[in-house]
Design a protein around this motif. Sequence first.
Motif, PDB file in Angstrom:
ATOM      1  N   THR A 101       0.859  -1.179   0.000  1.00 27.30           N
ATOM      2  CA  THR A 101       0.000   0.000   0.000  1.00 27.30           C
ATOM      3  C   THR A 101       0.897   1.231   0.000  1.00 27.30           C
ATOM      4  OG1 THR A 101      -1.726  -1.167   1.208  1.00 27.30           O
ATOM      5  CG2 THR A 101      -1.805   1.236   1.238  1.00 27.30           C
ATOM      6  N   VAL A 102       0.656   2.118  -0.948  1.00 29.02           N
ATOM      7  CA  VAL A 102       1.566   3.240  -1.207  1.00 29.02           C
ATOM      8  C   VAL A 102       0.790   4.552  -1.142  1.00 29.02           C
ATOM      9  CG1 VAL A 102       3.190   4.222  -2.886  1.00 29.02           C
ATOM     10  CG2 VAL A 102       2.889   1.746  -2.750  1.00 29.02           C
ATOM     11  N   THR A 103       1.436   5.590  -0.630  1.00 26.07           N
ATOM     12  CA  THR A 103       0.859   6.932  -0.641  1.00 26.07           C
ATOM     13  C   THR A 103       1.388   7.677  -1.861  1.00 26.07           C
ATOM     14  OG1 THR A 103       0.767   6.957   1.771  1.00 26.07           O
ATOM     15  CG2 THR A 103       0.542   9.072   0.641  1.00 26.07           C
ATOM     16  N   LEU A 104       0.476   8.000  -2.766  1.00 21.22           N
ATOM     17  CA  LEU A 104       0.827   8.752  -3.983  1.00 21.22           C
ATOM     18  C   LEU A 104       0.689  10.239  -3.697  1.00 21.22           C
ATOM     19  CD1 LEU A 104       1.251   9.111  -7.104  1.00 21.22           C
ATOM     20  CD2 LEU A 104      -1.217   8.822  -7.317  1.00 21.22           C
ATOM     21  N   MET A 105       1.710  11.011  -4.040  1.00 19.95           N
ATOM     22  CA  MET A 105       1.656  12.460  -3.860  1.00 19.95           C
ATOM     23  C   MET A 105       1.919  13.153  -5.188  1.00 19.95           C
ATOM     24  SD  MET A 105       3.716  14.961  -1.202  1.00 19.95           S
ATOM     25  CE  MET A 105       2.965  14.233   0.254  1.00 19.95           C
ATOM     26  N   VAL A 106       0.967  14.004  -5.600  1.00 19.59           N
ATOM     27  CA  VAL A 106       1.086  14.745  -6.858  1.00 19.59           C
ATOM     28  C   VAL A 106       0.916  16.228  -6.552  1.00 19.59           C
ATOM     29  CG1 VAL A 106       0.252  15.019  -9.218  1.00 19.59           C
ATOM     30  CG2 VAL A 106       0.037  12.794  -8.074  1.00 19.59           C
ATOM     31  N   PRO A 107       1.982  17.038  -6.627  1.00 18.22           N
ATOM     32  CA  PRO A 107       1.849  18.477  -6.348  1.00 18.22           C
ATOM     33  C   PRO A 107       1.150  19.205  -7.494  1.00 18.22           C
ATOM     34  CG  PRO A 107       4.081  17.973  -7.027  1.00 18.22           C
ATOM     35  CD  PRO A 107       3.364  16.660  -6.947  1.00 18.22           C
ATOM     36  N   LYS A 108       0.479  20.300  -7.151  1.00 23.50           N
ATOM     37  CA  LYS A 108      -0.176  21.111  -8.184  1.00 23.50           C
ATOM     38  C   LYS A 108       0.862  21.656  -9.155  1.00 23.50           C
ATOM     39  CE  LYS A 108      -3.482  24.904  -8.735  1.00 23.50           C
ATOM     40  NZ  LYS A 108      -4.310  25.914  -8.022  1.00 23.50           N
ATOM     41  N   THR A 109       1.988  22.116  -8.603  1.00 22.10           N
ATOM     42  CA  THR A 109       3.131  22.543  -9.421  1.00 22.10           C
ATOM     43  C   THR A 109       4.400  22.033  -8.752  1.00 22.10           C
ATOM     44  OG1 THR A 109       3.477  24.616  -8.212  1.00 22.10           O
ATOM     45  CG2 THR A 109       1.937  24.668 -10.078  1.00 22.10           C
ATOM     46  N   THR A 110       5.444  21.872  -9.524  1.00 12.72           N
ATOM     47  CA  THR A 110       6.711  21.401  -8.960  1.00 12.72           C
ATOM     48  C   THR A 110       7.534  22.533  -8.363  1.00 12.72           C
ATOM     49  OG1 THR A 110       7.759  21.590 -11.128  1.00 12.72           O
ATOM     50  CG2 THR A 110       6.816  19.446 -10.555  1.00 12.72           C
ATOM     51  N   THR A 111       7.076  23.767  -8.539  1.00 12.86           N
ATOM     52  CA  THR A 111       7.792  24.929  -8.001  1.00 12.86           C
ATOM     53  C   THR A 111       7.824  24.855  -6.473  1.00 12.86           C
ATOM     54  OG1 THR A 111       6.964  26.236  -9.857  1.00 12.86           O
ATOM     55  CG2 THR A 111       7.916  27.440  -7.998  1.00 12.86           C
ATOM     56  N   ASN A 112       9.015  25.012  -5.889  1.00 15.49           N
ATOM     57  CA  ASN A 112       9.221  25.021  -4.440  1.00 15.49           C
ATOM     58  C   ASN A 112       8.815  23.703  -3.755  1.00 15.49           C
ATOM     59  OD1 ASN A 112      10.182  27.662  -4.490  1.00 15.49           O
ATOM     60  ND2 ASN A 112       8.126  28.521  -4.264  1.00 15.49           N
TER      61      ASN A 112
END
Length: 854
Positions: free
Chosen positions: A582-593
């Motif tokens: 079981t994995v936690t997927l993290m997708v940022p809105k933007t890669t900035t900062n």
Amino acid sequence: MNRTYFKATVREITQSMGKFVSIVLIILLGSLLYVGIRGVGPDLNQSANHYFQQQQLSDVKVSSTMGLTNSDLTSIKHNKNVKQTAASHMVTLQKSRNQVVSVYSYQKQAKLDKLKLVSGKLPTKTNQIVLDAKAKENGYHIGDTYQLPKNTNLKRRTFKIVGFVNSPQFVSSTDRGTTNLGSGTVDYFACVPNGAFSQKEYAAIAVQFKNSNHYAAGTDAYNDQVDRQKASLKATLSKRPRDRQKQLQASAQAKLDKQSDKLKQQEKQLAKVPSGYQTTQTKAAKQELTAGKKKIAASEVQIKQIAKPTYMYNDRSTNPGYQDYFDESHSIAAIAIIFPGFFLFIAILITFSTISRMVEKNRREIGLMRALGYTKREIAMKYIVYTLLAGILGAGLGGVLGMLTLPQFVFSLLSNNNLTEFVGVIPWSYLAQTMVAGLIATLGSALIVLTINLREVPTNLMRERAPKAGKRILLERIKPLWSHLSFNQKVSYRNLFRYKGRMIMTIVGIAGCTGLILTGFGIQDSVNDLVPTQYEDVQHFQALVTVEKATQQVHADNIAAQKPVMVKSITARPTHGTANDTVTLMVPKTTTNFAKYVTLKSVATSKRLHLTNKGVILSEKLATDMHAKAGSSVNLQIGGKKVTAKVTGVTTNYAGHWLYTTQAYYKKLTGNSVQTTTRLVKTTHTKKAQREKLSRQLLKEKGVLNVSFPRYAASSLSTGGLGSVVLIMIVMSGALALVVLYNLTNINISERMRELATIKVLGFYDREVTAYVARENVIFTIAGIVVGWGIGLFLHQFIMVKAQTGSILFPMTIHYPGFIWSAVITGCFSLFIGILTHFKLKHIDMLDALSAGE
């Protein structure tokens, strides 16, 4: 063996009782730790297995996004692998701002997931309730009135508390699961009779498979068996999602048809009204009729869009605390593979040296006995009895003491679970192994030396071995240094290198003990550094806030910065194999900062990694489990859809399985847009009171669904057992160091009695004689400590790799106090032995010592 020779054997033991006891103690300590620590893992597993079988913990919980019906229950019961089932209702409610409670239905006749009564009684009436024992922290008592918020799933709101219970579904004493209410975590559970629920659908159906009790809980055999039966159950219910969808659509359509029929009747009635007689009311009715038709048309579209429900099959590993308990047990078992073995190896090595020297010292006696006509067998029996007695006493007592004490001691220190009954198993294999090792160290060493000596003729045996010829040592060749040394110092250094075997054995003994102590401190450092390293070096946010809308920003006094991301739980599977993570997927809105919130650093090169639209970045332990690396692929299941993702990098990570990617790549994989409804929040203060204030402020804000603080939730990671094992290892290693130093020093003195008596006769004072011996011991101790640090570093690295389980990757750190304390402990023991040696040397009988060889 004749009576006279037997008396000689007894006299050998009584006259050298210190040596005999030290041999027994060394073997005892080695056996105690070996059997005790190796028995901890099996005993922890057996205690858990006994508890789960006693309380009839279910193997799988079946649930659905649309609830379960009697048709589901019937289908499950008809599966050939199912032994018994239990359907239950459940609702999670926010009782107050600071309390979230999960209320479960209770059936007296239910045979699965039995509650364990802590105090009071179980409920028998619909107005009675039992609370989780953890709820006592909130000040509840038996007899109190307990009130819940109004909910359509319950027939009543007010109950009387009649008892406190534990449930086998919650192994952890603190964790009760997560929810989208309040602070995001369930505080405790409660149970009311089934009749108190008004729910039509079941929340879950507990399933116990046939023959699952034949396998011990937490073992690979049990997990494989459940996986096979679970696959069979999924096949049985494979048509149920479609059937349930049709049922829901039919039910909704039936209600809509009734509304449609009413509208048709109204239409017919309105049609009968002549156009010239239509009133304002008639016109309003026509408008209402038109609106009703539009509503029905929209409802028909919605009915067609009713999706198939998702059926979930949660095994025991999803129960709070279950996997943590077995992960900790497996970690201890991994430590037990190498640490006690090395401990026992040191004990055997020192014992082997002691016994062989003892037999070698009695060469003249052996030669005399041969000359008097004693057979080799009769001569050997004295030493066989001596060593057999020492080996059996040491290994037997140590093994039994280890089995009876250490596992129960570790179990008693596990305060983070609800298991209260210790159930041990007799580790026959470990007892046999330690007995064989003890006899090899004692009897084996005696037989080897006896075999060598008994081959010689009696006249050679009765002569003293010629002393080793003096040789120049390396220091003598460094003339400026050698000339500045005193006479005593020169003698000490010559003795060091003259008896290389004694030097090596002493250094190895001290180094082994120092290495074991350092390893203990290192394990403690790695365990303690796990959470701080994860949330200081890898993840730099303090809170996770879930909101309704992706565009929403959160506001509070304590917030310094925030980053919109999507956080989603997914499943990963290796290309070859069946084990899922079981994995936690993290997708940022933007890669900035993004680097300000999460540091992505390559495991291979230690360089910064950057999110790209070409693939995903995996956390280190996940990559290991998936057999993945940069450039390979990993199979994922995201929201029921199976996809294959390319791995662009593997990042350093210590706690949890994580996968990072960009919005573009996520859409490429799934075809869906990213909904960034989670905020990574950096706070200005992190104390408990400030966190609670921040949580309250945010939850008052409209649209905020959940607030959690991962670092402080992770601080409850199950490490109590490891800590107790470390404590045992440090104490036992220290005890072994003390006995080893005493034994080696004792041998050193006994072998050099004539030499020491000679220098006393030459006029050396007692302090000078002590310094003569102590100087060598100081050098041995310093060398042993330095070598021991190297051994400790190796053992620590090896053990912590073996101890990695689940999603945990321990940081390989040993802080400098560990090196200092390991040296100080060894040094203190060496000093203590030096003091004992001083008093022993003061009482050397010079005449006896000098005439001993004549």
